[in-house]
Structure formats: structure tokens, C-alpha cells
Write a protein that holds these residues in place. Structure first.
Motif, PDB file in Angstrom:
ATOM      1  N   GLU A 178       0.834  -1.205   0.000  1.00 51.88           N
ATOM      2  CA  GLU A 178       0.000   0.000   0.000  1.00 51.88           C
ATOM      3  C   GLU A 178       0.868   1.253   0.000  1.00 51.88           C
ATOM      4  OE1 GLU A 178      -3.980  -1.752   2.172  1.00 51.88           O
ATOM      5  OE2 GLU A 178      -2.395  -0.888   3.378  1.00 51.88           O
ATOM      6  N   ARG A 179       1.972   1.201   0.711  1.00 50.00           N
ATOM      7  CA  ARG A 179       2.866   2.367   0.722  1.00 50.00           C
ATOM      8  C   ARG A 179       3.450   2.605  -0.655  1.00 50.00           C
ATOM      9  NH1 ARG A 179       7.246   2.756   5.230  1.00 50.00           N
ATOM     10  NH2 ARG A 179       7.378   4.814   4.313  1.00 50.00           N
ATOM     11  N   LEU A 180       3.820   1.524  -1.338  1.00 51.06           N
ATOM     12  CA  LEU A 180       4.344   1.691  -2.698  1.00 51.06           C
ATOM     13  C   LEU A 180       3.308   2.394  -3.544  1.00 51.06           C
ATOM     14  CD1 LEU A 180       5.932  -1.716  -3.736  1.00 51.06           C
ATOM     15  CD2 LEU A 180       7.013   0.265  -2.740  1.00 51.06           C
ATOM     16  N   HIS A 181       2.089   1.951  -3.379  1.00 49.20           N
ATOM     17  CA  HIS A 181       0.986   2.522  -4.142  1.00 49.20           C
ATOM     18  C   HIS A 181       0.859   4.017  -3.875  1.00 49.20           C
ATOM     19  CE1 HIS A 181      -3.267   3.699  -4.389  1.00 49.20           C
ATOM     20  NE2 HIS A 181      -3.193   3.071  -5.534  1.00 49.20           N
ATOM     21  N   ASP A 182       0.981   4.381  -2.600  1.00 43.58           N
ATOM     22  CA  ASP A 182       0.779   5.787  -2.243  1.00 43.58           C
ATOM     23  C   ASP A 182       1.981   6.665  -2.573  1.00 43.58           C
ATOM     24  OD1 ASP A 182      -1.627   5.020  -1.297  1.00 43.58           O
ATOM     25  OD2 ASP A 182      -1.030   4.945   0.812  1.00 43.58           O
ATOM     26  N   GLU A 183       3.171   6.101  -2.469  1.00 42.41           N
ATOM     27  CA  GLU A 183       4.353   6.971  -2.495  1.00 42.41           C
ATOM     28  C   GLU A 183       5.192   6.881  -3.761  1.00 42.41           C
ATOM     29  OE1 GLU A 183       6.675   6.858   1.098  1.00 42.41           O
ATOM     30  OE2 GLU A 183       4.887   6.399   2.273  1.00 42.41           O
ATOM     31  N   LEU A 184       4.965   5.850  -4.578  1.00 42.11           N
ATOM     32  CA  LEU A 184       5.811   5.710  -5.760  1.00 42.11           C
ATOM     33  C   LEU A 184       5.070   6.129  -7.011  1.00 42.11           C
ATOM     34  CD1 LEU A 184       7.845   2.430  -5.867  1.00 42.11           C
ATOM     35  CD2 LEU A 184       8.659   4.745  -5.506  1.00 42.11           C
ATOM     36  N   ASP A 185       5.842   6.617  -7.949  1.00 37.34           N
ATOM     37  CA  ASP A 185       5.223   7.106  -9.166  1.00 37.34           C
ATOM     38  C   ASP A 185       5.356   6.090 -10.304  1.00 37.34           C
ATOM     39  OD1 ASP A 185       3.806   8.990 -10.434  1.00 37.34           O
ATOM     40  OD2 ASP A 185       5.528  10.172 -11.090  1.00 37.34           O
ATOM     41  N   VAL A 186       5.606   4.833  -9.957  1.00 35.29           N
ATOM     42  CA  VAL A 186       5.804   3.812 -10.995  1.00 35.29           C
ATOM     43  C   VAL A 186       4.516   3.014 -11.152  1.00 35.29           C
ATOM     44  CG1 VAL A 186       7.261   1.883 -11.705  1.00 35.29           C
ATOM     45  CG2 VAL A 186       8.159   3.594 -10.124  1.00 35.29           C
ATOM     46  N   PRO A 187       4.002   2.896 -12.375  1.00 36.36           N
ATOM     47  CA  PRO A 187       2.791   2.080 -12.514  1.00 36.36           C
ATOM     48  C   PRO A 187       3.082   0.618 -12.180  1.00 36.36           C
ATOM     49  CG  PRO A 187       3.662   2.708 -14.679  1.00 36.36           C
ATOM     50  CD  PRO A 187       4.484   3.422 -13.658  1.00 36.36           C
ATOM     51  N   LEU A 188       2.111  -0.022 -11.562  1.00 35.58           N
ATOM     52  CA  LEU A 188       2.290  -1.407 -11.122  1.00 35.58           C
ATOM     53  C   LEU A 188       1.176  -2.271 -11.709  1.00 35.58           C
ATOM     54  CD1 LEU A 188       3.195  -3.754  -9.250  1.00 35.58           C
ATOM     55  CD2 LEU A 188       2.116  -2.581  -7.349  1.00 35.58           C
ATOM     56  N   LEU A 189       1.581  -3.340 -12.405  1.00 33.15           N
ATOM     57  CA  LEU A 189       0.601  -4.338 -12.866  1.00 33.15           C
ATOM     58  C   LEU A 189       0.707  -5.519 -11.919  1.00 33.15           C
ATOM     59  CD1 LEU A 189       0.989  -4.344 -16.758  1.00 33.15           C
ATOM     60  CD2 LEU A 189      -0.227  -2.770 -15.276  1.00 33.15           C
ATOM     61  N   TYR A 190      -0.407  -5.856 -11.293  1.00 32.87           N
ATOM     62  CA  TYR A 190      -0.394  -6.776 -10.165  1.00 32.87           C
ATOM     63  C   TYR A 190      -1.321  -7.956 -10.448  1.00 32.87           C
ATOM     64  CZ  TYR A 190      -0.480  -7.991  -5.170  1.00 32.87           C
ATOM     65  OH  TYR A 190      -0.358  -8.626  -3.965  1.00 32.87           O
ATOM     66  N   VAL A 191      -0.742  -9.130 -10.608  1.00 32.22           N
ATOM     67  CA  VAL A 191      -1.555 -10.329 -10.853  1.00 32.22           C
ATOM     68  C   VAL A 191      -1.979 -10.920  -9.517  1.00 32.22           C
ATOM     69  CG1 VAL A 191      -1.436 -12.739 -11.606  1.00 32.22           C
ATOM     70  CG2 VAL A 191      -0.546 -10.932 -13.072  1.00 32.22           C
ATOM     71  N   SER A 192      -3.250 -11.182  -9.384  1.00 35.43           N
ATOM     72  CA  SER A 192      -3.707 -11.781  -8.124  1.00 35.43           C
ATOM     73  C   SER A 192      -4.975 -12.602  -8.328  1.00 35.43           C
ATOM     74  CB  SER A 192      -3.972 -10.679  -7.110  1.00 35.43           C
ATOM     75  OG  SER A 192      -4.468 -11.242  -5.923  1.00 35.43           O
ATOM     76  N   HIS A 193      -5.093 -13.595  -7.462  1.00 31.94           N
ATOM     77  CA  HIS A 193      -6.308 -14.404  -7.382  1.00 31.94           C
ATOM     78  C   HIS A 193      -7.220 -13.872  -6.289  1.00 31.94           C
ATOM     79  CE1 HIS A 193      -4.449 -18.190  -9.039  1.00 31.94           C
ATOM     80  NE2 HIS A 193      -5.666 -18.218  -9.535  1.00 31.94           N
ATOM     81  N   SER A 194      -6.656 -13.007  -5.441  1.00 31.32           N
ATOM     82  CA  SER A 194      -7.320 -12.706  -4.183  1.00 31.32           C
ATOM     83  C   SER A 194      -8.142 -11.424  -4.252  1.00 31.32           C
ATOM     84  CB  SER A 194      -6.237 -12.576  -3.094  1.00 31.32           C
ATOM     85  OG  SER A 194      -6.669 -11.706  -2.086  1.00 31.32           O
ATOM     86  N   PRO A 195      -9.470 -11.551  -4.094  1.00 35.46           N
ATOM     87  CA  PRO A 195     -10.317 -10.351  -4.120  1.00 35.46           C
ATOM     88  C   PRO A 195      -9.893  -9.346  -3.053  1.00 35.46           C
ATOM     89  CG  PRO A 195     -11.664 -12.339  -4.119  1.00 35.46           C
ATOM     90  CD  PRO A 195     -10.248 -12.767  -3.876  1.00 35.46           C
ATOM     91  N   ASP A 196      -9.388  -9.853  -1.935  1.00 36.36           N
ATOM     92  CA  ASP A 196      -9.002  -8.968  -0.852  1.00 36.36           C
ATOM     93  C   ASP A 196      -7.801  -8.097  -1.244  1.00 36.36           C
ATOM     94  OD1 ASP A 196      -9.502  -8.146   1.807  1.00 36.36           O
ATOM     95  OD2 ASP A 196      -7.582  -9.072   2.340  1.00 36.36           O
ATOM     96  N   GLU A 197      -6.795  -8.726  -1.874  1.00 39.33           N
ATOM     97  CA  GLU A 197      -5.627  -7.946  -2.317  1.00 39.33           C
ATOM     98  C   GLU A 197      -6.041  -6.920  -3.358  1.00 39.33           C
ATOM     99  OE1 GLU A 197      -2.428 -10.542  -3.718  1.00 39.33           O
ATOM    100  OE2 GLU A 197      -2.831 -11.801  -1.981  1.00 39.33           O
ATOM    101  N   VAL A 198      -6.896  -7.345  -4.271  1.00 36.19           N
ATOM    102  CA  VAL A 198      -7.347  -6.438  -5.329  1.00 36.19           C
ATOM    103  C   VAL A 198      -8.080  -5.251  -4.705  1.00 36.19           C
ATOM    104  CG1 VAL A 198      -8.922  -6.214  -7.291  1.00 36.19           C
ATOM    105  CG2 VAL A 198      -7.448  -8.219  -7.089  1.00 36.19           C
ATOM    106  N   ALA A 199      -8.950  -5.549  -3.735  1.00 30.69           N
ATOM    107  CA  ALA A 199      -9.727  -4.478  -3.095  1.00 30.69           C
ATOM    108  C   ALA A 199      -8.811  -3.483  -2.395  1.00 30.69           C
ATOM    109  CB  ALA A 199     -10.708  -5.090  -2.095  1.00 30.69           C
TER     110      ALA A 199
END
Ligand code: ATP
Length: 361
Positions: A178-199
Motif C-alpha cells: 500500500e505504501r508503494l501505491h501511495d508513495e511511488l510514481d511507478v505504474p504497477l501491474l499486479y496479478v492476483s487471485h485474491s479479491p481482498d488484495e485487489v480491493a
């Protein structure tokens, strides 16, 4: 414009990937789908590890691949970081040396992430002199992610980075993501099976099915679509980013304003600073509807809403209803019997009773 354009046509003997995507050039885009839907294949195409017969990839204005012009940047020339399920660290090098190794590959003028910053972001300062053999699974992943960051990527790819971890370790590492998401300016493509992680992490959601893109759009809009298979899952529901409005110490309740609305929800939680944005999740099965505002109920959150549309649920006893709660989409799963009792119709004003709000923090 900040955007990622990815178009691939990849053919394996028993599998075809046909994807044409326009993704935001910042924030987290989640690739979600059943096993075998093509998530890893798509990521591998983007990384240049798989060479699609037809392929086009542009990352924030830079074309990395264009088969029509015979252009294909090999993987080692693509400025990307790739994080797998398990970090493959150099076992004979300390954590610090592993990190420095990632950084050394980058020409000085392209260095965008400092070692200290990556170490701080991932909370691994105390691990720098350790050898990888003495790290837990979660610590290894954090080191792997820091190493990927230190290559100063223009795009980060993560393929189920938490899948090999148990629930407790997942919980430990998610705040760092979550910190990466908030503080970094690099787009992230994130593969996941987990609805919780996606949410928790995604801003944009791509749904893949059998090598095809079923949907691609902002998280809140995509999760509230009734025509997609995710709406039929037991965990179907919406994610809303609220803003902390206040805290009631007497009842230990946090109030979160809905985006762009004077409405708010209350949730039992410890205090959080006012003004902070927090995501919360409301599952369709936790929302019931009533024509009148129920004043004799223990349900904390009763919100005025408008019926937008309904859709048959996989279970024939149920229907799914999409609501508009002063601009915020919400889903309710109710019985067909109740739908008929209430006489629901699009445009109807109704009260949404929210039995449970899960803060994603
Ligand atoms: N090199 C290959 N040759 C032939 N078939 C392949 C190859 N790579 C992948 N496939 C097939 O492509 C399909 C999609 O696989 P992929 O790994 O992309 O799916 P996924 O959505 O990432 O699955 P999972 O969630 O299980 O990792 C599968 O049926 C797989 O068997």
C-alpha cells in the motif's frame, strides 16, 4: 498522456491470448481471473519474455514493442521490475549486496530510486547485513520488491507476490505494498487471485477469462457491474474510498465520508487522523433494502439510495441490485421474494441497510 497501451495476440498450442488494453500510466492495475485465464502470459508478453506474433506495447509514451514495425525491445532493455511468487535472491550475497546488485545495472542518469528510500519503504533496514537464508518468506519478498525498485523501473510487474505466504505474512506485507501505491510514481501491474488484495491495492481492474479481456476499468466501476462474473461471487461487492471525517471516542466509531457526498458511514475502529483517505469494502450480501428508514434496527449504517438496475443472480432465489448512494455505486443481493415485496424498479428511492463495513487498512 500517462498511459500503458498493450495489445498482444499470443498463440500457444492450446491457448490463445488476445488482449487489447489501455491502462492508467500510474497507480495499480490488477489482473484478475481464474487459473489459466492468461494473467501470467500477459505479464510475460509485457516483459518481453514471450514474443507474441502480433504485439504492441507503449509505456507512458515509450514504445517497447511494435510488431508492425519489427520493433521488439528485449527483456533486459525494458526498464521494468518483475516480482515473482518467490524472490530469487543471490544466496551468497547479503541483503545489502543483493540490493546494490539491482542498483548497479542502472546508468547513473536513470537512477530514480535511492537505496535508503527503497529500504525505508519496505521496512528492511534491520535486515541489510543478513544472508537470504536467514530471512522469512515475507522478508524475502520485501527484499525482492526493494531490489526490483532499485532498478529504477518505469513499470513494475508483480505476479502473485503474496501467493507463497501464509495469511499472517500476507497481512504483514500488504501495508508495504500500500505504501508503494501511495508513495511511488511507478505504474504497477499486479496479478492476483485474491479479491481482498485487489480491493486493497488496485485502482484499475482487468478481468481476464480464457485469454480474453472481459472488462477493464476503474476498480469501483468494474466491481459494481452486474453483468460480469465477479458480481456472482459470494464475495461480490464494492470498494469505496472514504475520507475520515471524525471519531467518536465514546462509542469508538470512525466516520468516513463517501466521495463527493454529504453521506457517511460509521465503522467500529480505533481512531484515524481526520482527512485521511481509507478504503472500505461493502459486500452485496451485507446490504439489505427497505422502503422506510428503519429506526428500530441495530444496523449502524442506513443510507438513502436509488435503484439503478437489477440482474438475475446465479442462485435463482436471489437478485442483484445496483444502487446509487449519492454518486457511490453499491450492490445489494436480496431474495427475489423481497424484490417483489418491495416492488423494486429503476429510479426508485430506497434505504440501504449496511450490515457490515470492512475497513481495508
Ligand atoms: N509456453 C507455453 N506453451 C503452451 N501453453 C502455455 C505456455 N504458457 C502458458 N500456456 C498455457 O496458457 C494458459 C494460460 O496460462 P497462464 O499461466 O498465463 O494463466 P494464469 O491466468 O496466469 O494462471 P495461474 O493463475 O494458474 O497462474 C494455460 O492453459 C497454460 O497451460
Amino acid at each position: 498522456m500517462q498511459q500503458i497501451r498493450a495489445r498482444f495476440n499470443l498463440r500457444h498450442p492450446d491457448f490463445v491470448l488476445e488482449a487489447d488494453l489501455a491502462l492508467p500510466g500510474r497507480g495499480v492495475s490488477a489482473l484478475f481471473g481464474h487459473s489459466g485465464s492468461g494473467k501470467t502470459s500477459l505479464l510475460r508478453c509485457i516483459a518481453g519474455l514471450e514474443r507474441a506474433a502480433e504485439g504492441f506495447l507503449e509505456v507512458n509514451g515509450e514504445v517497447w514493442q511494435d510488431s508492425a514495425r519489427g520493433h521488439f525491445l528485449p527483456t533486459h532493455k525494458r526498464p521494468l521490475g518483475y516480482v515473482f511468487q518467490e524472490a530469487s535472491l543471490f544466496e551468497h550475497l547479503s541483503v545489502r549486496r543483493n540490493l546494490e546488485f539491482g542498483q548497479r545495472r542502472v546508468p547513473a542518469q536513470d537512477l530514480r530510486v535511492e537505496l535508503d528510500h527503497a529500504v525505508e519503504l519496505l521496512g528492511i533496514g534491520h535486515l541489510l547485513e543478513r544472508m537470504p537464508g536467514y530471512l522469512s518468506g515475507g522478508e524475502r519478498q520485501r527484499v525482492g520488491i526493494a531490489r526490483a525498485l532499485l532498478t529504477s523501473p518505469r513499470l513494475l510487474l508483480m505476479d502473485e507476490p503474496l501467493a507463497a505466504l501464509d495469511l499472517k505474512r500476507k497481512g504483514e506485507i500488504l501495508p508495504y505494498l500500500e505504501r508503494l501505491h501511495d508513495e511511488l510514481d511507478v505504474p504497477l501491474l499486479y496479478v492476483s487471485h485474491s479479491p481482498d488484495e485487489v480491493a486493497r491495492l488496485a485502482d484499475h481492474l482487468v478481468l481476464l477469462d480464457n485469454g480474453r479481456v472481459l472488462a477493464s476499468g476503474p476498480l469501483d466501476q468494474t466491481l459494481s457491474r452486474l453483468d460480469l462474473p465477479i458480481a456472482q461471487e459470494d464475495e461480490a461487492g464494492v470498494v469505496i474510498e472514504g475520507c475520515v471525517q471524525g471519531f467518536d471516542p465514546r462509542y469508538q466509531l470512525l466516520t468516513l465520508a463517501l466521495p463527493g457526498s454529504s453521506l457517511s458511514v460509521r465503522v467500529a475502529h480505533s481512531p484515524v487522523a481526520e482527512g485521511r483517505a481509507l478504503r472500505f469494502r461493502v459486500l452485496a450480501r451485507d446490504v439489505s433494502l427497505s422502503l422506510e428508514k428503519q429506526r428500530d434496527s441495530s444496523i449502524l449504517n442506513l443510507l438513502p439510495a436509488r435503484v439503478v438496475e437489477e440482474f438475475p443472480a446465479a442462485n435463482p432465489a436471489h437478485v442483484l441490485v445496483r444502487l446509487d448512494v449519492d454518486g457511490a455505486p453499491m450492490l445489494a443481493r436480496i431474495t427475489r421474494f423481497s424484490r417483489d415485496q418491495l416492488g423494486l424498479y429503476p429510479g426508485q428511492s430506497i434505504w440501504a441497510q449496511i450490515k457490515s463495513v470492512a475497513l481495508l487498512a
